[in-house]
Scaffold this motif. Structure first.
Motif, short mmCIF file in Angstrom:
data_model
loop_
_atom_site.label_atom_id
_atom_site.label_comp_id
_atom_site.label_asym_id
_atom_site.label_seq_id
_atom_site.Cartn_x
_atom_site.Cartn_y
_atom_site.Cartn_z
N ALA A 138 2.61 11.87 -15.09
CA ALA A 138 1.69 10.97 -15.77
C ALA A 138 2.00 9.52 -15.40
CB ALA A 138 1.78 11.16 -17.29
N GLY A 139 0.95 8.79 -15.02
CA GLY A 139 1.13 7.38 -14.67
C GLY A 139 1.52 7.13 -13.24
N ALA A 140 1.67 8.19 -12.43
CA ALA A 140 2.13 8.02 -11.06
C ALA A 140 1.12 7.26 -10.20
CB ALA A 140 2.45 9.38 -10.44
N ALA A 141 -0.18 7.47 -10.46
CA ALA A 141 -1.19 6.77 -9.66
C ALA A 141 -1.13 5.26 -9.90
CB ALA A 141 -2.58 7.30 -9.99
N ARG A 142 -0.91 4.86 -11.16
CA ARG A 142 -0.79 3.44 -11.46
C ARG A 142 0.47 2.86 -10.81
NH1 ARG A 142 -3.39 0.39 -15.07
NH2 ARG A 142 -4.37 2.24 -15.96
N SER A 143 1.55 3.63 -10.81
CA SER A 143 2.77 3.19 -10.15
C SER A 143 2.56 3.02 -8.65
CB SER A 143 3.91 4.19 -10.40
OG SER A 143 4.19 4.31 -11.78
N ALA A 144 1.79 3.95 -8.07
CA ALA A 144 1.50 3.86 -6.64
C ALA A 144 0.70 2.59 -6.33
CB ALA A 144 0.74 5.09 -6.18
N ASP A 145 -0.28 2.28 -7.16
CA ASP A 145 -1.06 1.06 -6.94
C ASP A 145 -0.20 -0.18 -7.02
OD1 ASP A 145 -3.37 2.41 -6.48
OD2 ASP A 145 -4.32 1.97 -8.40
N ALA A 146 0.75 -0.20 -7.95
CA ALA A 146 1.62 -1.36 -8.09
C ALA A 146 2.45 -1.60 -6.83
CB ALA A 146 2.53 -1.19 -9.31
N LEU A 147 2.76 -0.54 -6.11
CA LEU A 147 3.53 -0.66 -4.88
C LEU A 147 2.65 -0.91 -3.65
CD1 LEU A 147 6.20 2.20 -5.06
CD2 LEU A 147 6.60 -0.26 -5.29
N LEU A 148 1.54 -0.17 -3.55
CA LEU A 148 0.82 -0.07 -2.29
C LEU A 148 -0.28 -1.11 -2.12
CD1 LEU A 148 0.47 3.81 -2.22
CD2 LEU A 148 1.97 2.46 -0.77
N ARG A 149 -0.94 -1.50 -3.18
CA ARG A 149 -2.11 -2.38 -3.04
C ARG A 149 -1.68 -3.79 -2.65
NH1 ARG A 149 -7.33 -1.52 -6.51
NH2 ARG A 149 -8.17 -1.78 -4.41
N THR A 150 -2.59 -4.50 -1.97
CA THR A 150 -2.29 -5.84 -1.49
C THR A 150 -3.15 -6.87 -2.21
OG1 THR A 150 -3.91 -5.54 0.29
CG2 THR A 150 -1.62 -5.04 0.80
N SER A 151 -2.65 -8.11 -2.25
CA SER A 151 -3.37 -9.17 -2.96
C SER A 151 -4.66 -9.56 -2.24
CB SER A 151 -2.48 -10.40 -3.13
OG SER A 151 -1.95 -10.83 -1.89
N ARG A 152 -4.69 -9.52 -0.90
CA ARG A 152 -5.91 -9.69 -0.11
C ARG A 152 -6.18 -8.40 0.64
NH1 ARG A 152 -7.91 -14.84 1.12
NH2 ARG A 152 -9.69 -13.63 1.90
N ARG A 153 -7.45 -8.11 0.82
CA ARG A 153 -7.81 -6.82 1.42
C ARG A 153 -7.56 -6.84 2.93
NH1 ARG A 153 -13.30 -4.61 -1.36
NH2 ARG A 153 -12.61 -2.73 -0.26
N PRO A 154 -7.17 -5.70 3.51
CA PRO A 154 -6.99 -5.63 4.95
C PRO A 154 -8.34 -5.80 5.65
CG PRO A 154 -6.90 -3.43 4.02
CD PRO A 154 -6.94 -4.38 2.86
N TRP A 155 -8.28 -6.21 6.92
CA TRP A 155 -9.51 -6.48 7.66
C TRP A 155 -9.26 -6.24 9.14
CZ3 TRP A 155 -10.87 -11.56 10.17
CH2 TRP A 155 -12.18 -11.54 10.69
N CYS A 156 -10.21 -5.57 9.77
CA CYS A 156 -10.19 -5.40 11.23
C CYS A 156 -11.38 -6.15 11.81
CB CYS A 156 -10.26 -3.92 11.60
SG CYS A 156 -10.25 -3.62 13.39
N PRO A 157 -11.16 -7.23 12.54
CA PRO A 157 -12.27 -8.02 13.08
C PRO A 157 -13.02 -7.35 14.22
CG PRO A 157 -10.20 -9.29 13.01
CD PRO A 157 -9.87 -7.85 12.82
N ASP A 158 -12.47 -6.29 14.79
CA ASP A 158 -12.98 -5.79 16.08
C ASP A 158 -13.63 -4.42 15.98
OD1 ASP A 158 -12.10 -8.04 17.51
OD2 ASP A 158 -10.06 -7.24 17.55
#
Length: 429
Positions: free
Chosen positions: A407-427
């Protein structure tokens, strides 16, 4: 259309086996024809196109499916570097030129080519595979997941609220118009600086710069000479560039209604990014600016005094990733916090399956196989969507694509994995 075959009986259909193999020099013209057929390009294949293709493809990584003498499916990969969260790059197997002729669908040809290519990529030591998906439903079954998204805006300059008569905030820099020669000199170094800070970016070859500045002109891609604008900081350092084209549209009342379409805009400082968008939205006669594919959290809309002047015209998945080496992928990136997460990764068709213990800290991360209890169970395609920090494990859990074992593992994963700005591929590739 399939190749003709002789029949011993008029009513008997002879079915030949289809050979999947790397293309030879002799195969290349028919392979190029098959690519153009698959991508609905009706113009005849030219000698110039074949010569251009042969100058950069790697035959061992260029596959064709042959029904007799005719190529009916195509596949190509090439070496690429992809920037992970935190700025480190990982070796990637970039997949492109994938097509199956309409007469030969549903015969497992893509599955055979994909399996052969991904096995070779794993053996080479590639950490991930990448592609830009023309159609969404195809690649999930091969372990790919959407890892970055792209948004395009159309800006109504007349209502945006930017007053071209009012000077921009003085940040010490300036925007200059230059030519393609200057872009070929300064662009590659600028892009390398971007790659060190922007997750999701990929490397650009010398050929990329030649094609995108008109030195190398392709029969299949009509060339229009663009405008090139660069932003220089106070010390003269180039910190951003914008490449754009303009149409020639006027109203019946002789009023300009021109559109500036951005082909490429990259910046390594906020000042450069702001200055280039302000410049594009203040060009005489231009009443509309099309942004081209940007990160969904691009500054453009909120830069305008009236953000509603920027209308979203496209929002779609962009770069897809397939994890080949879980350990190297998770150890290559940085994390937003400190913690431990045990992932049960399901990968029936590939090498990424297993249970992995991620220990993340400010000074680095370690990932090791484990027999400990899993916190989350997920398919490898969901791991790919989480890896660059764009997707939410909580959202995937709500969709049933990630299973919480604690229980709560998904929220823990977000706290570790998510970034403050979104990734972007220009090409596009």
């Amino acid at each position: 259309m399939t190749a003709a075959h002789p029949h011993t009986q008029p009513t008997t259909r002879v079915r030949t086996s289809i050979d999947v193999r790397p293309v030879s020099e002799a195969d290349l013209p028919d392979w190029v024809r098959a690519v153009n057929t698959g991508f609905l390009r009706s113009s005849p294949t030219s000698d110039a196109e074949i010569a251009d293709r042969s100058s950069y493809i790697v035959p061992s990584r260029t596959l064709g499916a042959f029904d007799g003498a005719r190529c009916v499916a195509t596949f190509r990969s090439f070496a690429q570097e992809l920037t992970a969260v935190g700025g480190r790059t990982v070796p990637a197997n970039a997949v492109t030129n994938v097509s199956v002729t309409a007469t030969h669908r549903r015969r497992g040809l893509l599955t055979r080519m994909m399996a052969q290519d991904l096995a070779a990529a794993k053996d080479r030591g590639d950490v991930v595979a990448t592609l830009i998906a023309a159609e969404y439903p195809i690649y999930g079954r091969y372990g790919f997941g959407p890892a970055t998204w792209a948004t395009e805006w159309s800006v109504d300059v007349t209502r945006a609220g930017l007053d071209p008569r009012r000077p921009a905030p003085d940040e010490g820099g300036r925007v200059d118009l230059v030519d393609g020669d200057e872009i070929r000199k300064t662009g590659p170094e600028l892009h390398e600086r971007l790659r060190r800070v922007q997750p999701g970016t990929v490397d650009r070859s010398e050929r990329w710069w030649q094609v995108n500045t008109g030195v190398l002109r392709l029969d299949r891609s009509p060339w229009t000479e663009p405008f090139y604008a660069v932003y220089r900081a106070a010390d003269g350092t180039v910190e951003g560039l914008a490449v754009y084209v303009c149409d020639e549209t006027w109203s019946d009342a002789k009023q300009p209604l021109n559109t500036a379409s951005v082909k490429n805009l990259i910046a390594v400082t906020p000042a450069a990014e702001r200055a280039l968008w302000r410049y594009l939205c203040s060009i005489d006669w231009v009443t509309k600016v099309k942004s081209g594919p940007r990160a969904p959290d691009d500054v453009l809309p909120l830069l305008l005094p009236d953000p509603r002047a920027a209308t979203v015209t496209t929002h779609a998945d962009w770069l897809w990733v397939r994890i080949l080496d879980v350990v190297q992928a998770l150890e290559a990136r940085t994390y937003e916090g400190t913690g431990t997460l045990v992932l049960e990764v399901v990968d029936p068709a590939g090498p990424a399956g297993g249970r992995w213990r991620l220990e993340a800290a400010a000074d680095g991360a370690s990932c090791t196989p484990t027999t400990g209890r899993a916190d989350l169970t997920l398919d490898v395609r969901e791991l790919a969507s989480l890896w660059l920090g764009d997707e939410s494990a909580v959202r995937l859990s709500a969709l049933g694509r990630v299973q919480e074992e604690r229980a709560g593992a998904a929220r823990s994963a977000d706290a570790l994995l998510r970034t403050s700005r979104r990734p972007w591929c220009p090409d596009m590739f």
